[in-house]
Design an enzyme around this catalytic site. Structure first.
Site, mmCIF file in Angstrom:
data_model
loop_
_atom_site.group_PDB
_atom_site.id
_atom_site.type_symbol
_atom_site.label_atom_id
_atom_site.label_comp_id
_atom_site.label_asym_id
_atom_site.label_seq_id
_atom_site.Cartn_x
_atom_site.Cartn_y
_atom_site.Cartn_z
ATOM 1 C CE LYS A 106 -4.335 -1.820 1.682
ATOM 2 N NZ LYS A 106 -3.967 -3.162 1.914
HETATM 3 C C1 LIG Z 1 -4.634 -4.508 1.299
HETATM 4 C C2 LIG Z 1 -3.927 -5.518 1.363
HETATM 5 C C3 LIG Z 1 -4.175 -6.643 0.309
HETATM 6 C C4 LIG Z 1 -5.422 -6.515 -0.620
HETATM 7 O O1 LIG Z 1 -5.213 -5.609 -1.800
HETATM 8 P P1 LIG Z 1 -6.528 -5.218 -2.355
HETATM 9 O O2 LIG Z 1 -6.018 -4.149 -3.430
HETATM 10 O O3 LIG Z 1 -7.518 -4.741 -1.398
HETATM 11 O O4 LIG Z 1 -7.350 -6.322 -3.004
HETATM 12 C C5 LIG Z 1 -3.402 -7.941 0.316
HETATM 13 N N1 LIG Z 1 -2.377 -7.880 1.221
HETATM 14 C C6 LIG Z 1 -1.855 -6.979 2.057
HETATM 15 C C7 LIG Z 1 -0.860 -7.139 3.028
HETATM 16 C C8 LIG Z 1 -2.606 -5.797 2.257
HETATM 17 O O5 LIG Z 1 -2.341 -4.994 2.815
#
Ligand SMILES: *Cc1c(COP(=O)(O)O)cnc(C)c1O
Length: 456
Positions: A106
Site C-alpha cells: 500500500k
Molecule cells: C490491502 C492488502 C491486500 C489486498 O489488496 P486489495 O487491493 O484490497 O485487493 C493484500 N495484502 C495486504 C498485505 C494488504 O495490506
C-alpha cells in the site's frame, strides 16, 4: 484525461477533482475514460528502464495537462526511493512489494497520493484535512505517506485495541501533522464516524476535507507501475539479484532465476498471482495489461472471502458479510473495486484475463510452513494465499511452466504473530524496527460524532 463515475458515464471530471474528492458524488468510483497504451518505444524498453522512469511513463497520460512533466518526474522520484525486486524463490518468482516504509504494497499508492494531493492543492490557503478510517494496514501507509507533507494534515481513526502493536505505532507514533484517534468501538464505527463527519455542514465550512481510502484513483494508478516494471523485466529474461532485505534464513539458496518451473522466460508474457481483498491491486494489474505491458493474465487469490472467484465462476455477483481470516487485510465480502471491474470489462473479457481461486486458512498456514521448510523463505499470510493459489490453479502446470510471479504484498514481520509459530523467528526489516521504537500517542474517543467533531 477525464474521469467518470462508475454509476454515471456522462459527467466527466478532471484528474484533480477525481483525486481530491475520492468517491464520486453519486457514490460511484472514478474510472478513467480510456486506458492509454504505452508509446511503442516505451513498451519495447520496459525491461531496461528504471522504476522511476516507468512510473513516470505509466502515470503521465492519466494526469496529462494537470501535472507538468518535470513535476511528475520529481514526484515519482520522491515517492519511490525503494525497490520492487523480482526474485526466484523455489520453483517460482516472487515480486517483493514490501520494501517501502510500512512494509506493505500500500506504500506504492499512498506515497504517490500524498505527493499528488500536495501538488494539486498548491496555492490554496485553506489547509487540506484528510480523514481516514482504518482496520490496521491502510492507516499506517496513509499516515506515513502524508507525514510532513506541507499544507495537509491527517486524522486516522482506528478501533482501539483491535490493531496490532506494530500497526498502532505506524498509525499513532508519528505525531506532527498526523493525528491518531483510538475509537472505543469497531472498524465499522470508525467508518461510520468518518462518513458522518463528511456529511456535517459546519465542519465542511470550517475545513477543506478529503478522504484517502483505497478507492481513490491516485492510489490505484501508481500500482500499475510495478506490474509493468516486473513484466518488462521478466520478458527480457531478467530477474533481480537477491538483496539483503529479503525475509529468509541461511538455508535459502537463490536459484538464479533460470531453474524453476516458473521462471523469467525471455519473450514470454508473465502471469501474476495477486492476493486480493478489495481488488484495487488486481484492477491496477489489468490497467498495466491494457496499457501493453507483457502480461498474459492473472490469478486472483482470495481467502475464504471469495465473492469475486464465485462471480468469475458463476457469472453472478453476490456481496456478503466478511469472514475473519488470518490474512485479515483481505477480509472483504463486498469488494468495492468490483464496480471498476464491470465498468471496464464484460464478464467474458474479465474471464479471459483473470482466474479466481480461494484459499483456506488451513492451506495458508501449511504453505507458510512448507515454503519456509523447503526454501528458507518467509511468506506473510497474504502472500501465502497467493502462493497456494498458484498450486490450486492446475491448468498452469499443464502449460509446462513459464513466467509466473506471486505478489508478496506484505513483509512477514508485519504479521509475526501468525507466521512465527509456523516458522520460528522472522527477521525484522529496518523500517519496522524504527516504527517499533516509536511511542503511540493516540487520543481515545468514544464512538460518537460529537466527540470526533470536538477534536477536529
Ligand atoms: C490491502 C492488502 C491486500 C489486498 O489488496 P486489495 O487491493 O484490497 O485487493 C493484500 N495484502 C495486504 C498485505 C494488504 O495490506
Amino acid at each position: 484525461m477525464r474521469y467518470y463515475s462508475t454509476r454515471n458515464k456522462k459527467a466527466g471530471e478532471s484528474f484533480a477533482v477525481a483525486a481530491l474528492t475520492g468517491l464520486a458524488p453519486d457514490g460511484g468510483l472514478f474510472v478513467p475514460e480510456t486506458i492509454p497504451p504505452y508509446p511503442r518505444a516505451v513498451q519495447a524498453s520496459l525491461g531496461s528502464m528504471s522504476f522511476q522512469d516507468i512510473a513516470f511513463e505509466t502515470i503521465k497520460p492519466f494526469a496529462e495537462s494537470e501535472i507538468p512533466d518535470p513535476v511528475l518526474e520529481d514526484l515519482v522520484c520522491r515517492a519511490y526511493p525503494f525497490p520492487a525486486p523480482l526474485i526466484q524463490v523455489g520453483d517460482r518468482l516472487v515480486l517483493e512489494l514490501f520494501h517501502g516504509p510500512t512494509a506493505a504494497f500500500k506504500d506504492f499508492g499512498a506515497r504517490f497520493m500524498a505527493l499528488a494531493f500536495a501538488y494539486l492543492r498548491r496555492g490554496e490557503d485553506k489547509p487540506l484535512h484528510i480523514l481516514a478510517a482504518t482496520s490496521g494496514d491502510t492507516g499506517g501507509a496513509v499516515a506515513d505517506g502524508f507525514y510532513n507533507v506541507e499544507g495537509i494534515s491527517v486524522t486516522v481513526l482506528y478501533p482501539k485495541g483491535r490493531v496490532t502493536p506494530l500497526q498502532e505505532r505506524q498509525i499513532a507514533g508519528l505525531g506532527g501533522n498526523i493525528r491518531a484517534l483510538a475509537v472505543e468501538g469497531s472498524f465499522d464505527d470508525c467508518q461510520r464516524l468518518v462518513k458522518a463527519a463528511f456529511g456535517n455542514g459546519d465542519l465542511k465550512k470550517r475545513l477543506a476535507l478529503s478522504s484517502a481510502n483505497s478507492i481513490n484513483i491516485t492510489r490505484l494508478i501508481p500500482q500499475a507501475v510495478y506490474y509493468a516494471a516486473s513484466a518488462g523485466k521478466a520478458f527480457a529474461g531478467k530477474t533481480d539479484p537477491l538483496g539483503d532485505a529479503s525475509p529468509r534464513n541461511s538455508k535459502f539458496v537463490p536459484s538464479g532465476g533460470t531453474s524453476g518451473t516458473f521462471r523469467a522466460v525471455a519473450k514470454q508474457p508473465i502471469v501474476f498471482c495477486v492476493p486480493s481483498g478489495n481488488f484495487g491491486n488486481l484492477i491496477a494489474g489489468l490497467y498495466a495489461l491494457e496499457m501493453g505491458a507483457p502480461i498474459r493474465g492473472f490469478i486472483a487469490a482470495t481467502n475464504s472471502n471469495k465473492t469475486i472467484p464465485d462471480y468469475l465462476d458463476t457469472g453472478y455477483y453476490e456481496a456478503r458479510f466478511s469472514k475473519a481470516t488470518i490474512s485479515n487485510a483481505m477480509d472483504v465480502g463486498a469488494p468495492s473495486n468490483f464496480e471498476r471491474m464491470v465498468a471496464h470489462w464484460s464478464l467474458q473479457e474479465t474471464r479471459r484475463m483473470v482466474h479466481g481461486v480461494s484459499v483456506s486458512d488451513e492451506d495458508t498456514c501449511k504453505t507458510i510452513g512448507e515454503v519456509h521448510k523447503t526454501t528458507g523463505y518467509f511468506l506473510d499470510p497474504h502472500t501465502a494465499v497467493g502462493w497456494h493459489g498458484v498450486d490450486q490453479f492446475q491448468p498452469l502446470r499443464s502449460f509446462g511452466g513459464g513466467s509466473l510471479a506471486v505478489l508478496a504484498t506484505a513483509h512477514p514481520a508485519k504479521f509475526a504473530e501468525a507466521v512465527e509459530p509456523l516458522t520460528g523467528p522472522v527477521p525484522v526489516p529496518a523500517s519496522l524496527k524504527k516504527a517499533l521504537e516509536r511511542k503511540p500517542q493516540a487520543r481515545i474517543i468514544p464512538a460518537d460524532l460529537s466527540a470526533l467533531l470536538e477534536v477536529l
